[in-house]
Design a protein around this motif. Structure first.
Motif, PDB file in Angstrom:
ATOM      1  N   THR A  67       0.838  -1.205   0.000  1.00  0.00           N
ATOM      2  CA  THR A  67       0.000   0.000   0.000  1.00  0.00           C
ATOM      3  C   THR A  67       0.870   1.252   0.000  1.00  0.00           C
ATOM      4  O   THR A  67       2.021   1.226   0.440  1.00  0.00           O
ATOM      5  CB  THR A  67      -0.894   0.055   1.260  1.00  0.00           C
ATOM      6  OG1 THR A  67      -0.063   0.082   2.429  1.00  0.00           O
ATOM      7  CG2 THR A  67      -1.831  -1.139   1.351  1.00  0.00           C
TER       8      THR A  67
ATOM      9  N   THR B 286      -0.059   5.016   1.505  1.00  0.00           N
ATOM     10  CA  THR B 286      -1.115   5.754   2.189  1.00  0.00           C
ATOM     11  C   THR B 286      -0.612   7.109   2.652  1.00  0.00           C
ATOM     12  O   THR B 286       0.577   7.292   2.937  1.00  0.00           O
ATOM     13  CB  THR B 286      -1.625   4.981   3.422  1.00  0.00           C
ATOM     14  OG1 THR B 286      -0.521   4.765   4.312  1.00  0.00           O
ATOM     15  CG2 THR B 286      -2.217   3.630   3.041  1.00  0.00           C
ATOM     16  N   SER B 287      -1.533   8.051   2.713  1.00  0.00           N
ATOM     17  CA  SER B 287      -1.228   9.392   3.211  1.00  0.00           C
ATOM     18  C   SER B 287      -2.522   9.927   3.801  1.00  0.00           C
ATOM     19  O   SER B 287      -3.539   9.970   3.102  1.00  0.00           O
ATOM     20  CB  SER B 287      -0.731  10.264   2.054  1.00  0.00           C
ATOM     21  OG  SER B 287      -0.276  11.501   2.538  1.00  0.00           O
ATOM     22  N   THR B 288      -2.480  10.277   5.054  1.00  0.00           N
ATOM     23  CA  THR B 288      -3.692  10.698   5.756  1.00  0.00           C
ATOM     24  C   THR B 288      -4.422  11.804   4.988  1.00  0.00           C
ATOM     25  O   THR B 288      -3.810  12.796   4.614  1.00  0.00           O
ATOM     26  CB  THR B 288      -3.330  11.198   7.175  1.00  0.00           C
ATOM     27  OG1 THR B 288      -2.624  10.160   7.829  1.00  0.00           O
ATOM     28  CG2 THR B 288      -4.579  11.540   7.973  1.00  0.00           C
TER      29      THR B 288
ATOM     30  N   SER C  25      -5.654  11.583   2.000  1.00  0.00           N
ATOM     31  CA  SER C  25      -5.523  11.448   0.549  1.00  0.00           C
ATOM     32  C   SER C  25      -5.834  10.010   0.146  1.00  0.00           C
ATOM     33  O   SER C  25      -5.809   9.116   0.990  1.00  0.00           O
ATOM     34  CB  SER C  25      -4.102  11.810   0.118  1.00  0.00           C
ATOM     35  OG  SER C  25      -3.830  13.151   0.465  1.00  0.00           O
TER      36      SER C  25
ATOM     37  N   SER D 150      -5.557   6.223  -1.083  1.00  0.00           N
ATOM     38  CA  SER D 150      -4.511   5.210  -0.931  1.00  0.00           C
ATOM     39  C   SER D 150      -4.308   4.457  -2.234  1.00  0.00           C
ATOM     40  O   SER D 150      -5.204   4.383  -3.067  1.00  0.00           O
ATOM     41  CB  SER D 150      -4.916   4.193   0.136  1.00  0.00           C
ATOM     42  OG  SER D 150      -5.053   4.826   1.381  1.00  0.00           O
TER      43      SER D 150
ATOM     44  N   VAL E 206      -3.541   0.611  -3.262  1.00  0.00           N
ATOM     45  CA  VAL E 206      -3.518  -0.736  -2.670  1.00  0.00           C
ATOM     46  C   VAL E 206      -3.343  -1.763  -3.783  1.00  0.00           C
ATOM     47  O   VAL E 206      -4.134  -1.799  -4.717  1.00  0.00           O
ATOM     48  CB  VAL E 206      -4.834  -1.037  -1.898  1.00  0.00           C
ATOM     49  CG1 VAL E 206      -4.807  -2.447  -1.334  1.00  0.00           C
ATOM     50  CG2 VAL E 206      -5.065  -0.025  -0.789  1.00  0.00           C
TER      51      VAL E 206
ATOM     52  N   LYS F 146      -1.869   9.450  -7.429  1.00  0.00           N
ATOM     53  CA  LYS F 146      -2.712  10.106  -6.426  1.00  0.00           C
ATOM     54  C   LYS F 146      -2.098  11.452  -6.055  1.00  0.00           C
ATOM     55  O   LYS F 146      -0.889  11.658  -6.227  1.00  0.00           O
ATOM     56  CB  LYS F 146      -2.814   9.256  -5.153  1.00  0.00           C
ATOM     57  CG  LYS F 146      -3.178   7.804  -5.381  1.00  0.00           C
ATOM     58  CD  LYS F 146      -4.603   7.620  -5.846  1.00  0.00           C
ATOM     59  CE  LYS F 146      -4.911   6.143  -6.045  1.00  0.00           C
ATOM     60  NZ  LYS F 146      -6.166   5.943  -6.786  1.00  0.00           N
TER      61      LYS F 146
ATOM     62  N   GLY G 120      -1.369  14.079  -2.947  1.00  0.00           N
ATOM     63  CA  GLY G 120      -1.281  14.212  -1.499  1.00  0.00           C
ATOM     64  C   GLY G 120      -1.009  15.655  -1.116  1.00  0.00           C
ATOM     65  O   GLY G 120      -0.604  16.457  -1.956  1.00  0.00           O
TER      66      GLY G 120
ATOM     67  N   VAL H 193       3.777  10.409   3.378  1.00  0.00           N
ATOM     68  CA  VAL H 193       3.244   9.424   2.433  1.00  0.00           C
ATOM     69  C   VAL H 193       4.056   8.154   2.662  1.00  0.00           C
ATOM     70  O   VAL H 193       5.281   8.186   2.690  1.00  0.00           O
ATOM     71  CB  VAL H 193       3.260   9.944   0.974  1.00  0.00           C
ATOM     72  CG1 VAL H 193       4.632  10.346   0.504  1.00  0.00           C
ATOM     73  CG2 VAL H 193       2.646   8.905   0.032  1.00  0.00           C
TER      74      VAL H 193
ATOM     75  N   THR I 131       4.063   0.690   2.326  1.00  0.00           N
ATOM     76  CA  THR I 131       4.225  -0.443   3.237  1.00  0.00           C
ATOM     77  C   THR I 131       4.300  -1.730   2.438  1.00  0.00           C
ATOM     78  O   THR I 131       3.393  -2.041   1.660  1.00  0.00           O
ATOM     79  CB  THR I 131       3.058  -0.518   4.259  1.00  0.00           C
ATOM     80  OG1 THR I 131       2.977   0.729   4.941  1.00  0.00           O
ATOM     81  CG2 THR I 131       3.286  -1.637   5.267  1.00  0.00           C
TER      82      THR I 131
END
Ligand SMILES: *[C@@H]1O[C@H](CO)[C@@H](O)[C@H](O)[C@H]1NC(C)=O
Ligand SMILES: *[C@@H]1O[C@H](CO)[C@@H](O)[C@H](O)[C@H]1NC(C)=O
Length: 151
Positions: A114, A116-118, A120, A122, A124, A137, A139, A145, A148
């Motif tokens: 993944t 991810t950015s709070t 924004s 994600s 996956v 995406k 952000g 950002v 994982t």
């Protein structure tokens, strides 16, 4: 790429502080990463449960930065599959664009990965394979950002 005025206004009004790009390893074995702009950074060895963190930044020549990740030691130099988590900042570093791609195969095939950015969207990849469609995406700067591996 086009953004609506509303989106740009919302992004511009958020904090101008720059966040970090983070590569988190939740896999059962060590992974490796290189931060690549117009030159290649030093090899980062990321043990299980550890991460590599760098401030989101631009490169004067290449513009964007690619974090090239392999599951094989020295993978960048021996043709191993690379996961490429890249980002670029706008001129004022108010927002950034991030995406996920691969080269020479898919190193996390069979594993969930993944980005991810709070606040924004994600990215996956449920089984480590590109699900298709746009992986780009937007952000907001000031927020980390996070890629994982084996999420
Ligand atoms: C990265 O590692 C540091 C040091 O252990 C930790 O404080 C931080 O929360 C980790 N970040 C993420 C996104 O896991
Ligand atoms: C990964 O998941 C996608 C979507 O569920 C599926 O189409 C694809 O066959 C899967 N690939 C592998 C290697 O499991």
């Amino acid at each position: 790429m086009y953004y609506t005025l509303a989106v740009l206004t919302a992004l511009a009004s958020s904090a101008a502080a720059v966040g970090n790009a983070v590569v988190v390893n939740k896999c059962s074995s060590t992974i490796y990463a290189w931060s690549v702009g117009s030159s290649v950074g030093t090899k980062q060895t990321i043990a299980t449960g550890k991460n590599f963190t760098e401030p989101l930044h631009s490169d004067a020549k290449s513009g964007g930065i690619a974090l090239k990740i392999t599951t094989v030691d020295d993978g960048l130099y021996n043709g191993s599959p690379q996961q490429i988590f890249s980002y670029s900042l706008d001129g004022a570093s108010v927002w950034y664009v991030y995406d996920l791609s691969t080269a020479f195969g898919e190193p996390f095939l069979g594993k969930r990965i993944t980005v991810t950015s709070t606040g924004s969207p994600s990215i996956v990849w449920a089984n480590g394979s590109n699900p298709g469609g746009s992986q780009v995406k937007v952000g907001v700067s000031g927020v980390d950002v996070v890629f994982t591996g084996c999420a």
